[in-house]
Design a protein around this motif. Structure first.
Motif, PDB file in Angstrom:
ATOM      1  N   LEU A 131      -4.406  15.541  43.341  1.00 27.86           N
ATOM      2  CA  LEU A 131      -3.831  14.219  43.087  1.00 27.86           C
ATOM      3  C   LEU A 131      -2.919  14.248  41.860  1.00 27.86           C
ATOM      4  O   LEU A 131      -1.843  13.632  41.860  1.00 27.86           O
ATOM      5  CB  LEU A 131      -4.946  13.187  42.900  1.00 27.86           C
ATOM      6  N   ASN A 132      -3.360  14.924  40.819  1.00 28.37           N
ATOM      7  CA  ASN A 132      -2.506  15.097  39.642  1.00 28.37           C
ATOM      8  C   ASN A 132      -1.199  15.780  40.029  1.00 28.37           C
ATOM      9  O   ASN A 132      -0.109  15.379  39.607  1.00 28.37           O
ATOM     10  CB  ASN A 132      -3.222  15.927  38.576  1.00 28.37           C
ATOM     11  N   GLY A 133      -1.331  16.829  40.846  1.00 28.06           N
ATOM     12  CA  GLY A 133      -0.150  17.577  41.270  1.00 28.06           C
ATOM     13  C   GLY A 133       0.794  16.739  42.114  1.00 28.06           C
ATOM     14  O   GLY A 133       2.022  16.821  41.958  1.00 28.06           O
ATOM     15  N   ILE A 134       0.241  15.914  42.992  1.00 27.51           N
ATOM     16  CA  ILE A 134       1.072  15.044  43.828  1.00 27.51           C
ATOM     17  C   ILE A 134       1.829  14.035  42.961  1.00 27.51           C
ATOM     18  O   ILE A 134       3.022  13.778  43.165  1.00 27.51           O
ATOM     19  CB  ILE A 134       0.208  14.316  44.879  1.00 27.51           C
ATOM     20  N   GLY A 135       1.140  13.471  41.975  1.00 29.41           N
ATOM     21  CA  GLY A 135       1.792  12.524  41.074  1.00 29.41           C
ATOM     22  C   GLY A 135       2.933  13.164  40.306  1.00 29.41           C
ATOM     23  O   GLY A 135       4.005  12.562  40.133  1.00 29.41           O
ATOM     24  N   VAL A 136       2.717  14.409  39.869  1.00 30.99           N
ATOM     25  CA  VAL A 136       3.738  15.119  39.092  1.00 30.99           C
ATOM     26  C   VAL A 136       4.875  15.606  39.978  1.00 30.99           C
ATOM     27  O   VAL A 136       6.055  15.435  39.651  1.00 30.99           O
ATOM     28  CB  VAL A 136       3.102  16.311  38.339  1.00 30.99           C
ATOM     29  N   ALA A 137       4.545  16.204  41.119  1.00 30.71           N
ATOM     30  CA  ALA A 137       5.550  16.864  41.956  1.00 30.71           C
ATOM     31  C   ALA A 137       6.326  15.899  42.836  1.00 30.71           C
ATOM     32  O   ALA A 137       7.551  16.001  42.954  1.00 30.71           O
ATOM     33  CB  ALA A 137       4.875  17.931  42.824  1.00 30.71           C
ATOM     34  N   TYR A 138       5.627  14.958  43.463  1.00 36.46           N
ATOM     35  CA  TYR A 138       6.279  14.095  44.449  1.00 36.46           C
ATOM     36  C   TYR A 138       6.710  12.735  43.884  1.00 36.46           C
ATOM     37  O   TYR A 138       7.709  12.171  44.312  1.00 36.46           O
ATOM     38  CB  TYR A 138       5.359  13.890  45.654  1.00 36.46           C
ATOM     39  N   PHE A 139       5.926  12.207  42.940  1.00 31.27           N
ATOM     40  CA  PHE A 139       6.273  10.908  42.357  1.00 31.27           C
ATOM     41  C   PHE A 139       6.989  11.044  41.015  1.00 31.27           C
ATOM     42  O   PHE A 139       7.305  10.046  40.374  1.00 31.27           O
ATOM     43  CB  PHE A 139       5.016  10.047  42.219  1.00 31.27           C
ATOM     44  N   LYS A 140       7.207  12.294  40.610  1.00 29.29           N
ATOM     45  CA  LYS A 140       8.016  12.606  39.420  1.00 29.29           C
ATOM     46  C   LYS A 140       7.486  11.974  38.131  1.00 29.29           C
ATOM     47  O   LYS A 140       8.244  11.627  37.237  1.00 29.29           O
ATOM     48  CB  LYS A 140       9.471  12.159  39.641  1.00 29.29           C
ATOM     49  N   VAL A 141       6.155  11.828  38.052  1.00 29.99           N
ATOM     50  CA  VAL A 141       5.552  11.364  36.805  1.00 29.99           C
ATOM     51  C   VAL A 141       5.459  12.550  35.853  1.00 29.99           C
ATOM     52  O   VAL A 141       5.047  13.645  36.261  1.00 29.99           O
ATOM     53  CB  VAL A 141       4.144  10.781  37.051  1.00 29.99           C
TER      54      VAL A 141
END
Length: 339
Positions: A131-141
């Motif tokens: 989930l952390n990775g998805i937030g960083v990679a796909y949602f550009k957080v």
């Protein structure tokens, strides 16, 4: 090729490289000072305790290393290592009555099967990491913001799920994980070495693992080269979450309990160890092997301070100083390499 070169052992370059490595000399210096200043430093009991300490902080640092290689950071690892175990216990405590069993007895003592707790903890670590990775990679957080929010949220969930009270874990297998030994080596350290070897084989011995370096070195170039950078960022965080969960299992198995405030500040320790081992905060530089060396140096140094009677607050100050120096030296070394 000269006769001398022909007669030289094949391992000679590796040994010469080790002898030129400053961190090796730092480790030897710490052990030498420890042996000279305390009769207890090199005892079997202290070495065992040292290996157990290396296992916990080493696992966190291995996961941190993988994330740092991509040019990101993970501040949630310490909170996640406790959260994953708490989730395992809470889920199984809720499932027990459905199966006609009461596994939470005498207050907050968990006396049910421990293998499902371990499996749920591992799955939780991977899921939260992803989930952390998805937030960083796909949602550009920004990775700092994303994982800082995760750190805060997980700490809060830890208190909510435990109601501010520790869970005591009563299971022979868990006690064996915490206290057991194989040929005199603690089980926790054996687990750490197995994870280390697996990561070395994947990161340094496979094409897919090499893509973490490519992403951290130049993400745009990696993207143009056809690397699915977002997937690998998510994978890096999932690996970090898995390592955090394993560290949490080992840590709580040693304590025979899990409590919300545990492991506070361990995320900074993981960053410090990775940087001491030569992992660049900017990404693209580092290796699990060097993180092992950083873990040994760090744990041996803190162990020596504890034997000398140095207080926890001063140990935390030492961690901060070491982190600042390591980051400074890392940047200086990188500039020289680029020049």
């Amino acid at each position: 090729m000269s006769a001398l070169e022909l007669s030289a052992p094949r391992g000679a370059p590796f040994l010469q490289g080790l002898l030129r490595d400053p961190i090796i000399w730092l480790i030897l210096l710490i052990f030498a000072v420890g042996a000279l200043t305390s009769e207890y430093y090199l005892t079997a009991l202290n070495i065992e305790n040292l290996m157990r300490s290396i296992a916990v902080i080493g696992l966190l640092s291995l996961g941190m290393t993988v994330v740092l290689l991509t040019g990101r950071i993970d501040l949630s690892v310490a909170a996640l290592m406790i959260f994953s175990v708490i989730v395992g216990v809470v889920v199984m405590a809720e499932i027990g009555p459905m199966l006609g069993s009461r596994w939470l007895v005498r207050g907050n003592t968990y006396a049910g099967p421990i293998v499902p707790v371990i499996l749920i903890a591992l799955a939780t670590g991977i899921a939260v990491g992803a989930l952390n990775g998805i937030g960083v990679a796909y949602f550009k957080v920004a990775s700092f913001i994303m994982t800082l929010v995760s750190l805060t949220a997980l700490r809060g969930f830890n208190y909510v799920l435990t109601n501010g009270h520790p869970y005591y874990l009563k299971a022979p297998l868990y006690s064996w994980i915490g206290d057991g030994k194989i040929v005199g080596i603690p089980i926790s350290f054996v687990v750490f070495v197995l994870v280390l070897l697996a990561l070395m084989g994947f990161i340094n011995g496979s094409m897919r693992g090499g893509r973490f370096y490519a992403i951290g070195g130049n993400e745009k170039a990696a993207l143009y080269a056809g690397i699915k950078t977002q997937r690998y960022v998510v994978l890096a965080y999932a690996i970090s979450g898995l390592c955090a969960a394993i560290a949490g299992i080992i840590f709580t198995a040693r304590l025979k309990s899990v409590d919300a405030p545990l492991a506070a500040g361990y995320e900074l320790t993981a960053i410090a160890i990775a940087v001491i081992g030569g992992t660049a905060l900017a990404g693209g530089v580092g290796s699990p092997w060097r993180t092992l060396l950083g873990s040994i140096a760090f744990a041996a140094g803190l162990n020596l301070l504890a034997i000398w009677g140095v207080g926890t607050w001063y140990q935390n100050l030492a961690i901060g100083v070491v982190l600042i120096l390591s980051v400074g030296l890392s940047k200086m070394s990188r500039k020289k390499t680029q020049a």
